[in-house]
Design a protein around this motif. Structure first.
Motif, PDB file in Angstrom:
ATOM      1  N   GLU A 260       0.822  -1.215   0.000  1.00  0.00           N
ATOM      2  CA  GLU A 260       0.000   0.000   0.000  1.00  0.00           C
ATOM      3  C   GLU A 260       0.853   1.260   0.000  1.00  0.00           C
ATOM      4  O   GLU A 260       0.507   2.254  -0.635  1.00  0.00           O
ATOM      5  CB  GLU A 260      -0.945  -0.023   1.206  1.00  0.00           C
ATOM      6  CG  GLU A 260      -1.952  -1.149   1.096  1.00  0.00           C
ATOM      7  CD  GLU A 260      -2.880  -1.256   2.285  1.00  0.00           C
ATOM      8  OE1 GLU A 260      -3.941  -1.877   2.139  1.00  0.00           O
ATOM      9  OE2 GLU A 260      -2.551  -0.739   3.365  1.00  0.00           O
TER      10      GLU A 260
ATOM     11  N   TYR B 161       1.860   2.023  -3.452  1.00  0.00           N
ATOM     12  CA  TYR B 161       0.757   2.633  -4.221  1.00  0.00           C
ATOM     13  C   TYR B 161       0.611   4.108  -3.865  1.00  0.00           C
ATOM     14  O   TYR B 161       0.424   4.945  -4.747  1.00  0.00           O
ATOM     15  CB  TYR B 161      -0.580   1.929  -3.940  1.00  0.00           C
ATOM     16  CG  TYR B 161      -0.652   0.481  -4.368  1.00  0.00           C
ATOM     17  CD1 TYR B 161       0.245  -0.046  -5.290  1.00  0.00           C
ATOM     18  CD2 TYR B 161      -1.626  -0.367  -3.843  1.00  0.00           C
ATOM     19  CE1 TYR B 161       0.180  -1.374  -5.667  1.00  0.00           C
ATOM     20  CE2 TYR B 161      -1.705  -1.702  -4.225  1.00  0.00           C
ATOM     21  CZ  TYR B 161      -0.795  -2.207  -5.131  1.00  0.00           C
ATOM     22  OH  TYR B 161      -0.860  -3.514  -5.494  1.00  0.00           O
ATOM     23  N   THR B 162       0.708   4.425  -2.556  1.00  0.00           N
ATOM     24  CA  THR B 162       0.540   5.832  -2.163  1.00  0.00           C
ATOM     25  C   THR B 162       1.707   6.677  -2.665  1.00  0.00           C
ATOM     26  O   THR B 162       1.615   7.893  -2.683  1.00  0.00           O
ATOM     27  CB  THR B 162       0.418   6.024  -0.630  1.00  0.00           C
ATOM     28  OG1 THR B 162       1.659   5.678  -0.017  1.00  0.00           O
ATOM     29  CG2 THR B 162      -0.692   5.202  -0.031  1.00  0.00           C
TER      30      THR B 162
ATOM     31  N   GLY C 181       2.677   6.494  -5.641  1.00  0.00           N
ATOM     32  CA  GLY C 181       2.433   6.673  -7.070  1.00  0.00           C
ATOM     33  C   GLY C 181       2.884   5.516  -7.942  1.00  0.00           C
ATOM     34  O   GLY C 181       2.996   5.661  -9.150  1.00  0.00           O
ATOM     35  N   LYS C 182       3.166   4.371  -7.335  1.00  0.00           N
ATOM     36  CA  LYS C 182       3.667   3.245  -8.126  1.00  0.00           C
ATOM     37  C   LYS C 182       2.530   2.355  -8.622  1.00  0.00           C
ATOM     38  O   LYS C 182       1.527   2.167  -7.928  1.00  0.00           O
ATOM     39  CB  LYS C 182       4.639   2.412  -7.291  1.00  0.00           C
ATOM     40  CG  LYS C 182       5.821   3.197  -6.783  1.00  0.00           C
ATOM     41  CD  LYS C 182       6.635   3.788  -7.917  1.00  0.00           C
ATOM     42  CE  LYS C 182       7.596   4.844  -7.396  1.00  0.00           C
ATOM     43  NZ  LYS C 182       8.219   5.614  -8.446  1.00  0.00           N
TER      44      LYS C 182
ATOM     45  N   ARG D  12      -8.156   5.154   5.446  1.00  0.00           N
ATOM     46  CA  ARG D  12      -7.909   4.273   4.292  1.00  0.00           C
ATOM     47  C   ARG D  12      -8.899   4.560   3.159  1.00  0.00           C
ATOM     48  O   ARG D  12      -8.551   4.448   1.989  1.00  0.00           O
ATOM     49  CB  ARG D  12      -8.007   2.805   4.715  1.00  0.00           C
ATOM     50  CG  ARG D  12      -6.891   2.375   5.672  1.00  0.00           C
ATOM     51  CD  ARG D  12      -7.090   0.940   6.130  1.00  0.00           C
ATOM     52  NE  ARG D  12      -7.147   0.022   5.008  1.00  0.00           N
ATOM     53  CZ  ARG D  12      -6.082  -0.479   4.409  1.00  0.00           C
ATOM     54  NH1 ARG D  12      -4.880  -0.170   4.844  1.00  0.00           N
ATOM     55  NH2 ARG D  12      -6.222  -1.283   3.385  1.00  0.00           N
TER      56      ARG D  12
ATOM     57  N   LEU E 256      -7.379   3.195  -0.301  1.00  0.00           N
ATOM     58  CA  LEU E 256      -6.934   1.826  -0.016  1.00  0.00           C
ATOM     59  C   LEU E 256      -8.127   0.903   0.229  1.00  0.00           C
ATOM     60  O   LEU E 256      -8.028  -0.304   0.071  1.00  0.00           O
ATOM     61  CB  LEU E 256      -6.004   1.814   1.203  1.00  0.00           C
ATOM     62  CG  LEU E 256      -4.675   2.544   0.993  1.00  0.00           C
ATOM     63  CD1 LEU E 256      -3.934   2.730   2.311  1.00  0.00           C
ATOM     64  CD2 LEU E 256      -3.802   1.793   0.002  1.00  0.00           C
TER      65      LEU E 256
ATOM     66  N   VAL F 183      -5.399   4.687  -5.940  1.00  0.00           N
ATOM     67  CA  VAL F 183      -4.529   5.256  -4.900  1.00  0.00           C
ATOM     68  C   VAL F 183      -3.360   6.037  -5.500  1.00  0.00           C
ATOM     69  O   VAL F 183      -3.071   7.159  -5.091  1.00  0.00           O
ATOM     70  CB  VAL F 183      -3.927   4.133  -4.023  1.00  0.00           C
ATOM     71  CG1 VAL F 183      -3.131   4.725  -2.882  1.00  0.00           C
ATOM     72  CG2 VAL F 183      -5.004   3.221  -3.501  1.00  0.00           C
ATOM     73  N   ARG F 184      -2.696   5.420  -6.480  1.00  0.00           N
ATOM     74  CA  ARG F 184      -1.446   6.018  -6.960  1.00  0.00           C
ATOM     75  C   ARG F 184      -1.659   7.351  -7.678  1.00  0.00           C
ATOM     76  O   ARG F 184      -0.723   8.121  -7.850  1.00  0.00           O
ATOM     77  CB  ARG F 184      -0.694   5.039  -7.861  1.00  0.00           C
ATOM     78  CG  ARG F 184      -1.372   4.757  -9.160  1.00  0.00           C
ATOM     79  CD  ARG F 184      -0.691   3.632  -9.931  1.00  0.00           C
ATOM     80  NE  ARG F 184      -1.510   3.293 -11.071  1.00  0.00           N
ATOM     81  CZ  ARG F 184      -1.411   3.896 -12.248  1.00  0.00           C
ATOM     82  NH1 ARG F 184      -0.518   4.840 -12.432  1.00  0.00           N
ATOM     83  NH2 ARG F 184      -2.209   3.549 -13.226  1.00  0.00           N
TER      84      ARG F 184
ATOM     85  N   ILE G   9      -1.599  11.996  -2.446  1.00  0.00           N
ATOM     86  CA  ILE G   9      -1.562  11.860  -0.987  1.00  0.00           C
ATOM     87  C   ILE G   9      -0.178  11.432  -0.524  1.00  0.00           C
ATOM     88  O   ILE G   9       0.610  10.878  -1.272  1.00  0.00           O
ATOM     89  CB  ILE G   9      -2.570  10.792  -0.495  1.00  0.00           C
ATOM     90  CG1 ILE G   9      -2.363   9.484  -1.254  1.00  0.00           C
ATOM     91  CG2 ILE G   9      -3.984  11.280  -0.599  1.00  0.00           C
ATOM     92  CD1 ILE G   9      -2.952   8.292  -0.561  1.00  0.00           C
TER      93      ILE G   9
ATOM     94  N   PHE H 168       1.067   9.106   2.769  1.00  0.00           N
ATOM     95  CA  PHE H 168       0.464   8.282   3.815  1.00  0.00           C
ATOM     96  C   PHE H 168       1.566   7.795   4.742  1.00  0.00           C
ATOM     97  O   PHE H 168       2.538   7.206   4.296  1.00  0.00           O
ATOM     98  CB  PHE H 168      -0.271   7.096   3.174  1.00  0.00           C
ATOM     99  CG  PHE H 168      -1.318   6.455   4.054  1.00  0.00           C
ATOM    100  CD1 PHE H 168      -0.956   5.795   5.217  1.00  0.00           C
ATOM    101  CD2 PHE H 168      -2.673   6.538   3.731  1.00  0.00           C
ATOM    102  CE1 PHE H 168      -1.929   5.219   6.037  1.00  0.00           C
ATOM    103  CE2 PHE H 168      -3.655   5.965   4.540  1.00  0.00           C
ATOM    104  CZ  PHE H 168      -3.274   5.305   5.689  1.00  0.00           C
TER     105      PHE H 168
ATOM    106  N   ARG I  84       6.397  13.615  -2.876  1.00  0.00           N
ATOM    107  CA  ARG I  84       5.597  13.927  -4.069  1.00  0.00           C
ATOM    108  C   ARG I  84       4.774  15.207  -3.914  1.00  0.00           C
ATOM    109  O   ARG I  84       3.899  15.468  -4.706  1.00  0.00           O
ATOM    110  CB  ARG I  84       4.679  12.755  -4.406  1.00  0.00           C
ATOM    111  CG  ARG I  84       5.438  11.487  -4.745  1.00  0.00           C
ATOM    112  CD  ARG I  84       4.499  10.310  -4.883  1.00  0.00           C
ATOM    113  NE  ARG I  84       3.691  10.376  -6.076  1.00  0.00           N
ATOM    114  CZ  ARG I  84       2.397  10.070  -6.116  1.00  0.00           C
ATOM    115  NH1 ARG I  84       1.764   9.707  -5.019  1.00  0.00           N
ATOM    116  NH2 ARG I  84       1.734  10.121  -7.240  1.00  0.00           N
TER     117      ARG I  84
END
Lengths: 224, 287
Positions: free
Chosen positions: A120, A123-124, A126-127, B42, B47, B73-74, B78, B80, B146
């Motif tokens: 997760e 993913y957060t 940006g992958k 989440r 998520l 999500v990507r 955000i 996290f 980012r």
């Protein structure tokens, strides 16, 4: 190559090819099994593990029937010019089916042992799923990958029933070391049987020791 | 402007929340364990998927059940910070930051960011060699790489001991103000929430039961001294009751009236207020 070393060459060639092919199939199936929310997951897991519960000879017999030129699949394969019984390709396919759970199960455990947050977090950041799979998940489960590869390899080296059923005993084509051991024993050539047995057990034991050594190294590398 | 209105059926209750906040705010979601705090975070991150509702961040819609929008999500901007930090052990400290960078030409910010959280000399170290506080700071700064629109923090300090927590709270506040990032933190630590937040949503059993500025929510009078604690034991005595209260690392015995004694139960969070200038204090020598 001398006829005497040929069975060993065939065995290691078979185990290497089967392991490599199975790794690339197994890793994606394991990923799917580890993360799927499907209600049918129990069924997929049962299917993967069939070879564990079926006597190898029975499995070999079914594969033989399935691939034989009289079956539908056999006919279809024949149409495309593929023959999978009593030749080396047949042994590869049989070995892949036979060793399937030995590759997939450790990989599934490996995926499941990774904290969910790892995936997760990627993913957060940006992958994509693919990047996360190759750059985060796989590198963090090296011990499981190693176990899966080695178990598959050693298990394939030792197979007998499946190979005998699908491949028979054709010298230089399907006569692998395990069959050569049986053959030599039946012919009371204990010296030869003993030689092949010694090579197989030495290789298997060395690989086993190597795995434990590498696993220890992975663990201490991560900790220190 | 961030607008969130969501419903999600959970195991034993339904999460049903409606919260808005202005940009640049530090918002806390506060409440007991199992109230749905982490789930809410989440859902905002993408998520998990809400059953109904919408999430709007400025003019972007991240989720809308009506229009069938669910941005992955990507693609949500955000950051996290996970409770277990979720650092990648297969990469060095520096590579953890680099991994989050999108274009190669921004690689020079790695050193800058590490410097900001005093980790520059650890750049080539393995993650496992870092202390808990260092891991926390790395996770925080990695989430900022980012330049997210929204920073989400899930109990970011819960694994750390008290003294470390206090200094990291200052660092978190510094970074949040420096980058001016709207932040939503989940926490069940009152002093942390009171210290960091501009606005607090109190959530219980999936519903927001109270919201407001921390002073209002926790009934804090800024002119007084406020000490937050948790009742860990009660002993009745003849005329009054004795509460055993945990404050940070210390336990104090607090005599209270019979009436107050009967209203409080073990586990309750309390605030002890002392009037400014009207208490005695003395410097103690430590160590």
């Amino acid at each position: 190559m001398s006829d005497f070393l040929l069975p060993l060459y065939l065995t290691f060639k078979l185990a290497t090819i089967a392991t490599i092919v199975l790794f690339f199939i197994g890793i994606f199936i394991a990923y799917f099994l580890a993360y799927t929310h499907s209600h049918l997951r129990f069924l997929y897991e049962a299917l993967v593990n069939i070879p564990l519960f079926l006597p190898p000879v029975v499995l070999g017999f079914y594969i033989l029937v399935l691939f034989s030129p009289v079956s539908f699949l056999g006919k279809l394969l024949e149409y495309f010019g593929i023959k999978l019984v009593f030749n080396f390709s047949g042994l590869v396919v049989g070995s892949i089916l036979y060793s399937f759970p030995f590759m997939v199960n450790p990989l599934v455990s490996g995926f499941r042992a990774l904290p969910k947050s790892l995936k997760e977090a990627a993913y957060t950041l940006g992958k994509t799923k693919l990047e996360t799979f190759f750059k985060v998940l796989l590198p963090n489960m090296k011990p499981s990958i190693l176990s899966a590869i080695v178990l598959t390899f050693v298990h394939t080296i030792g197979e007998f029933g499946v190979v005998l059923m699908i491949g028979g005993n054709i010298p230089g084509v399907t006569k692998v070391a395990s069959i050569a051991i049986f053959d030599a024993s039946m012919a009371l050539n204990y010296k030869l049987a003993n030689f092949y047995s010694l090579v197989l057990s030495t290789v298997s034991l060395s690989v086993l020791i190597l795995v434990f050594f590498l696993n220890k190294k992975f663990v201490s590398n991560d900790r220190n | 402007m961030i607008e969130i209105k969501l419903k999600k059926k959970l195991f034993s209750f339904e999460l049903n929340v409606d919260l808005n906040t202005n940009n640049g705010n530090f918002v806390s979601i506060f409440g007991p364990s199992g109230a749905g705090k982490t789930t809410l975070l989440r859902l905002i991150a993408g998520l998990d998927k809400p059953d109904w509702g919408y999430i709007r961040v400025d003019d972007e819609v991240w989720f809308s059940s009506k229009d069938n929008i669910n941005v992955p999500v990507r693609l949500r901007k955000i950051g996290f910070v996970f409770q277990d930090y979720a650092l990648f052990e297969n990469m060095s400290v520096g590579k953890n930051i680099e991994f989050a960078i999108e274009s190669k030409k921004d690689l020079n910010v790695v050193d800058e960011l590490l410097e900001l959280v005093h980790l520059k000399e650890y750049k080539n170290q393995k993650i496992s060699l870092l202390s808990g506080g260092q891991k926390q700071r790395l996770a925080l700064v990695r989430a900022l790489v980012r330049k997210p629109k929204l920073l989400l923090l899930d109990e970011p300090m819960s694994a750390l001991d008290l003294s470390l927590r206090v200094s990291l709270q200052d660092e978190l506040l510094f970074l949040q103000k420096k980058f001016n990032i709207t932040s939503i933190m989940v926490s069940h630590d009152i002093s942390e929430v009171a210290k960091l937040s501009d606005y607090v949503f109190f959530i219980n059993n999936g519903k927001i039961t109270k919201h407001g500025k921390p002073q209002a929510i926790f009934d804090i009078d800024a002119n007084n001294v406020n000490i937050f604690g948790t009742v860990i034991d009660k002993k009745p005595s003849e005329l009054l009751g004795i509460l055993k209260v945990l404050i940070g690392n210390s336990i104090i015995h607090l005599p209270v009236s019979k009436e107050q004694f009967s209203q409080l139960s073990i586990g309750d969070k309390i605030v002890i207020t002392a009037k400014a200038f009207n208490f005695s204090l003395k410097k103690v020598l430590f160590d």
